[in-house]
Design a protein around this motif. Structure first.
Motif, PDB file in Angstrom:
ATOM      1  N   MET A   1       0.845  -1.180   0.000  1.00 52.36           N
ATOM      2  CA  MET A   1       0.000   0.000   0.000  1.00 52.36           C
ATOM      3  C   MET A   1       0.887   1.240   0.000  1.00 52.36           C
ATOM      4  SD  MET A   1      -3.275   1.173   0.271  1.00 52.36           S
ATOM      5  CE  MET A   1      -4.146  -0.298   0.710  1.00 52.36           C
ATOM      6  N   VAL A   2       0.571   2.196  -0.843  1.00 51.95           N
ATOM      7  CA  VAL A   2       1.296   3.451  -0.959  1.00 51.95           C
ATOM      8  C   VAL A   2       0.438   4.554  -0.339  1.00 51.95           C
ATOM      9  CG1 VAL A   2       2.248   5.129  -2.576  1.00 51.95           C
ATOM     10  CG2 VAL A   2       2.434   2.692  -3.066  1.00 51.95           C
ATOM     11  N   HIS A   3       1.077   5.398   0.461  1.00 53.15           N
ATOM     12  CA  HIS A   3       0.379   6.518   1.090  1.00 53.15           C
ATOM     13  C   HIS A   3       1.029   7.808   0.622  1.00 53.15           C
ATOM     14  CE1 HIS A   3      -1.710   3.964   4.049  1.00 53.15           C
ATOM     15  NE2 HIS A   3      -0.626   3.206   3.925  1.00 53.15           N
ATOM     16  N   ALA A   4       0.228   8.877   0.559  1.00 51.47           N
ATOM     17  CA  ALA A   4       0.763  10.190   0.201  1.00 51.47           C
ATOM     18  C   ALA A   4      -0.100  11.268   0.825  1.00 51.47           C
ATOM     19  CB  ALA A   4       0.787  10.361  -1.313  1.00 51.47           C
ATOM     20  N   PHE A   5       0.526  12.412   1.046  1.00 45.72           N
ATOM     21  CA  PHE A   5      -0.202  13.603   1.430  1.00 45.72           C
ATOM     22  C   PHE A   5      -0.210  14.515   0.214  1.00 45.72           C
ATOM     23  CE2 PHE A   5       1.290  11.958   5.462  1.00 45.72           C
ATOM     24  CZ  PHE A   5       0.135  12.047   6.233  1.00 45.72           C
ATOM     25  N   VAL A   6      -1.372  15.092  -0.077  1.00 50.05           N
ATOM     26  CA  VAL A   6      -1.479  16.025  -1.193  1.00 50.05           C
ATOM     27  C   VAL A   6      -1.829  17.388  -0.613  1.00 50.05           C
ATOM     28  CG1 VAL A   6      -2.620  16.566  -3.365  1.00 50.05           C
ATOM     29  CG2 VAL A   6      -2.211  14.181  -2.751  1.00 50.05           C
ATOM     30  N   LEU A   7      -0.950  18.357  -0.858  1.00 56.68           N
ATOM     31  CA  LEU A   7      -1.164  19.731  -0.420  1.00 56.68           C
ATOM     32  C   LEU A   7      -1.881  20.454  -1.555  1.00 56.68           C
ATOM     33  CD1 LEU A   7       2.425  20.323   0.980  1.00 56.68           C
ATOM     34  CD2 LEU A   7       0.460  19.299   2.142  1.00 56.68           C
ATOM     35  N   ILE A   8      -2.991  21.108  -1.224  1.00 56.57           N
ATOM     36  CA  ILE A   8      -3.892  21.609  -2.264  1.00 56.57           C
ATOM     37  C   ILE A   8      -4.177  23.089  -2.070  1.00 56.57           C
ATOM     38  CG2 ILE A   8      -6.204  21.383  -3.239  1.00 56.57           C
ATOM     39  CD1 ILE A   8      -6.068  18.423  -2.112  1.00 56.57           C
ATOM     40  N   GLN A   9      -4.032  23.849  -3.154  1.00 59.79           N
ATOM     41  CA  GLN A   9      -4.467  25.240  -3.173  1.00 59.79           C
ATOM     42  C   GLN A   9      -5.786  25.291  -3.927  1.00 59.79           C
ATOM     43  OE1 GLN A   9      -1.097  27.217  -4.967  1.00 59.79           O
ATOM     44  NE2 GLN A   9      -0.192  27.645  -2.973  1.00 59.79           N
ATOM     45  N   THR A  10      -6.696  26.137  -3.440  1.00 58.25           N
ATOM     46  CA  THR A  10      -8.020  26.246  -4.052  1.00 58.25           C
ATOM     47  C   THR A  10      -8.304  27.687  -4.452  1.00 58.25           C
ATOM     48  OG1 THR A  10      -9.234  26.741  -2.006  1.00 58.25           O
ATOM     49  CG2 THR A  10      -8.853  24.412  -2.524  1.00 58.25           C
ATOM     50  N   ASP A  11      -9.335  27.857  -5.258  1.00 60.15           N
ATOM     51  CA  ASP A  11      -9.847  29.196  -5.510  1.00 60.15           C
ATOM     52  C   ASP A  11     -10.309  29.776  -4.183  1.00 60.15           C
ATOM     53  OD1 ASP A  11      -9.557  29.222  -8.339  1.00 60.15           O
ATOM     54  OD2 ASP A  11     -11.420  28.075  -8.554  1.00 60.15           O
ATOM     55  N   VAL A  12     -10.280  31.092  -4.060  1.00 66.73           N
ATOM     56  CA  VAL A  12     -10.696  31.762  -2.830  1.00 66.73           C
ATOM     57  C   VAL A  12     -12.130  31.362  -2.477  1.00 66.73           C
ATOM     58  CG1 VAL A  12     -11.166  34.011  -1.763  1.00 66.73           C
ATOM     59  CG2 VAL A  12      -9.153  33.707  -3.214  1.00 66.73           C
ATOM     60  N   GLY A  13     -12.322  30.937  -1.222  1.00 67.09           N
ATOM     61  CA  GLY A  13     -13.651  30.574  -0.743  1.00 67.09           C
ATOM     62  C   GLY A  13     -14.124  29.186  -1.123  1.00 67.09           C
ATOM     63  N   ARG A  14     -13.277  28.378  -1.728  1.00 71.10           N
ATOM     64  CA  ARG A  14     -13.700  27.056  -2.210  1.00 71.10           C
ATOM     65  C   ARG A  14     -13.161  25.896  -1.379  1.00 71.10           C
ATOM     66  NH1 ARG A  14     -15.623  26.454  -7.377  1.00 71.10           N
ATOM     67  NH2 ARG A  14     -16.374  24.530  -6.427  1.00 71.10           N
ATOM     68  N   SER A  48      -0.358   1.051  -5.541  1.00 74.21           N
ATOM     69  CA  SER A  48       0.986   1.185  -6.101  1.00 74.21           C
ATOM     70  C   SER A  48       1.228   2.654  -6.443  1.00 74.21           C
ATOM     71  CB  SER A  48       1.129   0.336  -7.369  1.00 74.21           C
ATOM     72  OG  SER A  48       0.325   0.870  -8.403  1.00 74.21           O
ATOM     73  N   MET A  49       2.461   2.980  -6.790  1.00 81.95           N
ATOM     74  CA  MET A  49       2.762   4.351  -7.207  1.00 81.95           C
ATOM     75  C   MET A  49       2.010   4.714  -8.481  1.00 81.95           C
ATOM     76  SD  MET A  49       4.563   6.015  -5.061  1.00 81.95           S
ATOM     77  CE  MET A  49       5.269   7.371  -5.984  1.00 81.95           C
ATOM     78  N   ASP A  50       1.858   3.741  -9.388  1.00 86.28           N
ATOM     79  CA  ASP A  50       1.086   3.999 -10.606  1.00 86.28           C
ATOM     80  C   ASP A  50      -0.368   4.313 -10.269  1.00 86.28           C
ATOM     81  OD1 ASP A  50       3.257   3.667 -12.295  1.00 86.28           O
ATOM     82  OD2 ASP A  50       2.808   1.560 -12.708  1.00 86.28           O
ATOM     83  N   ASP A  51      -0.948   3.527  -9.355  1.00 85.22           N
ATOM     84  CA  ASP A  51      -2.323   3.782  -8.927  1.00 85.22           C
ATOM     85  C   ASP A  51      -2.445   5.146  -8.260  1.00 85.22           C
ATOM     86  OD1 ASP A  51      -3.082   1.285  -9.864  1.00 85.22           O
ATOM     87  OD2 ASP A  51      -2.959   0.331  -7.882  1.00 85.22           O
ATOM     88  N   LEU A  52      -1.441   5.510  -7.471  1.00 88.52           N
ATOM     89  CA  LEU A  52      -1.442   6.818  -6.818  1.00 88.52           C
ATOM     90  C   LEU A  52      -1.422   7.932  -7.861  1.00 88.52           C
ATOM     91  CD1 LEU A  52      -1.221   8.551  -4.226  1.00 88.52           C
ATOM     92  CD2 LEU A  52       1.256   8.378  -4.488  1.00 88.52           C
ATOM     93  N   GLY A  53      -0.576   7.789  -8.855  1.00 90.84           N
ATOM     94  CA  GLY A  53      -0.520   8.786  -9.927  1.00 90.84           C
ATOM     95  C   GLY A  53      -1.837   8.934 -10.642  1.00 90.84           C
ATOM     96  N   ARG A  54      -2.476   7.807 -10.947  1.00 97.67           N
ATOM     97  CA  ARG A  54      -3.777   7.852 -11.615  1.00 97.67           C
ATOM     98  C   ARG A  54      -4.825   8.508 -10.724  1.00 97.67           C
ATOM     99  NH1 ARG A  54      -1.743   3.195 -14.012  1.00 97.67           N
ATOM    100  NH2 ARG A  54      -2.362   1.812 -12.326  1.00 97.67           N
ATOM    101  N   LEU A  55      -4.784   8.205  -9.424  1.00 99.25           N
ATOM    102  CA  LEU A  55      -5.733   8.800  -8.480  1.00 99.25           C
ATOM    103  C   LEU A  55      -5.579  10.318  -8.450  1.00 99.25           C
ATOM    104  CD1 LEU A  55      -7.834   8.602  -6.199  1.00 99.25           C
ATOM    105  CD2 LEU A  55      -5.948   8.107  -4.629  1.00 99.25           C
ATOM    106  N   VAL A  56      -4.349  10.785  -8.389  1.00 98.70           N
ATOM    107  CA  VAL A  56      -4.118  12.230  -8.336  1.00 98.70           C
ATOM    108  C   VAL A  56      -4.524  12.890  -9.648  1.00 98.70           C
ATOM    109  CG1 VAL A  56      -2.354  14.026  -8.151  1.00 98.70           C
ATOM    110  CG2 VAL A  56      -2.316  12.079  -6.579  1.00 98.70           C
TER     111      VAL A  56
END
Length: 77
Positions: A1-14, A48-56
């Protein structure tokens, strides 16, 4: 199992809309609103890393209101 944190910027107020949308995606274990240069942090799990890439690329980055992501895979040392 591969884990990752994704840091996300959003439009203002979203950030709330983005967090809620992310929470409904299979593979997103948790999504939280934060302060600072990023608006949401999501924890992802994939087979897997490939699955993670597809998910992102195919699911996370397609959420309306997201302007930028930074994916940080977890390493087990």
């Amino acid at each position: 199992m591969v884990h990752a944190f994704v840091l996300i910027q959003t439009d203002v107020g979203r950030s709330t809309d983005v967090r809620q949308a992310l929470s409904e995606i299979d593979g997103v274990a948790e999504a939280k609103e934060v302060t600072g240069p990023y608006d949401v942090v999501a924890q992802l799990e994939a087979g897997s890393m490939d699955d993670l890439g597809r998910l992102v690329l195919a699911r996370v980055q397609q959420v309306e209101g997201i302007t930028r992501t930074l994916t940080c895979p977890v390493v087990e040392a």
